[in-house]
Design a protein around this motif. Sequence first.
Motif, PDB file in Angstrom:
ATOM      1  N   ALA A  35       0.824  -1.210   0.000  1.00 55.71           N
ATOM      2  CA  ALA A  35       0.000   0.000   0.000  1.00 55.71           C
ATOM      3  C   ALA A  35       0.861   1.264   0.000  1.00 55.71           C
ATOM      4  N   VAL A  36       1.931   1.255   0.775  1.00 54.44           N
ATOM      5  CA  VAL A  36       2.824   2.424   0.800  1.00 54.44           C
ATOM      6  C   VAL A  36       3.488   2.596  -0.563  1.00 54.44           C
ATOM      7  N   ALA A  37       3.971   1.505  -1.139  1.00 55.62           N
ATOM      8  CA  ALA A  37       4.612   1.587  -2.454  1.00 55.62           C
ATOM      9  C   ALA A  37       3.619   2.032  -3.527  1.00 55.62           C
ATOM     10  N   LEU A  68      -9.309   8.037  -8.287  1.00 53.10           N
ATOM     11  CA  LEU A  68     -10.532   7.249  -8.257  1.00 53.10           C
ATOM     12  C   LEU A  68     -10.283   5.844  -8.810  1.00 53.10           C
ATOM     13  N   VAL A  69      -9.564   5.737  -9.910  1.00 50.00           N
ATOM     14  CA  VAL A  69      -9.263   4.433 -10.504  1.00 50.00           C
ATOM     15  C   VAL A  69      -8.415   3.592  -9.549  1.00 50.00           C
ATOM     16  N   ALA A  91      -8.008  -0.953  -5.671  1.00 50.19           N
ATOM     17  CA  ALA A  91      -7.670  -1.417  -4.315  1.00 50.19           C
ATOM     18  C   ALA A  91      -8.891  -2.006  -3.616  1.00 50.19           C
ATOM     19  N   ALA A  92     -10.054  -1.371  -3.755  1.00 48.81           N
ATOM     20  CA  ALA A  92     -11.267  -1.885  -3.121  1.00 48.81           C
ATOM     21  C   ALA A  92     -11.671  -3.233  -3.722  1.00 48.81           C
ATOM     22  N   MET A 111     -11.949  -6.821  -1.664  1.00 46.02           N
ATOM     23  CA  MET A 111     -13.165  -7.635  -1.609  1.00 46.02           C
ATOM     24  C   MET A 111     -12.900  -9.067  -2.078  1.00 46.02           C
ATOM     25  N   VAL A 112     -12.097  -9.231  -3.117  1.00 50.82           N
ATOM     26  CA  VAL A 112     -11.760 -10.580  -3.596  1.00 50.82           C
ATOM     27  C   VAL A 112     -11.015 -11.352  -2.510  1.00 50.82           C
ATOM     28  N   ARG A 113     -10.038 -10.707  -1.894  1.00 51.19           N
ATOM     29  CA  ARG A 113      -9.252 -11.371  -0.843  1.00 51.19           C
ATOM     30  C   ARG A 113     -10.124 -11.716   0.363  1.00 51.19           C
ATOM     31  N   LYS A 114     -11.034 -10.834   0.721  1.00 52.57           N
ATOM     32  CA  LYS A 114     -11.913 -11.070   1.865  1.00 52.57           C
ATOM     33  C   LYS A 114     -12.802 -12.291   1.611  1.00 52.57           C
TER      34      LYS A 114
END
Length: 147
Positions: free
Chosen positions: A27-29, A63-64, A69-70, A74-77
């Motif tokens: 996330a930082v990268a 926005l993209v 990221a969202a 969701m896929v990982r969750k």
Amino acid sequence: MFQRMIDDFKDSTGTALRLTSLAAVAAVALFVTASFLCAAAFVYVLQNYGLIQACLTGAGIFLVVTLIAAGGYMVRKNRVKAHAKETAKSAVQTALADPMLVAAGIQLIRAIGIKKLIPILAVGGLALGLMASRNAAADQTDEAPAE
């Protein structure tokens, strides 16, 4: 029996910690990369089109990135939930196949007697069936699509 459950808990905790730290680094990268790309796009659009278009371009880029990221989250969750359900099922099956548990059950039958144990098992089976149907109904209401 409990040692296997404890080992599974340790493994899942360690995996979750590694995934969390890896996600934080990524996330930082990603944030730094997106910031530089957005700055480059901003300068390019500012030089060619103007200030308002440059600001809208920067907002569009962020926005993209947010939508990507969202979606990944969701896929990982969903994968983690599916894996947790499979692990829970296998832990119960392993516990019931444990020779120590079977031996304890045989000793219990010898100590109490089969005639006294049948009504107890019937009531226990009824309670287990009610709990299983109750949990299944709760799972189906949780997964129902929202309208």
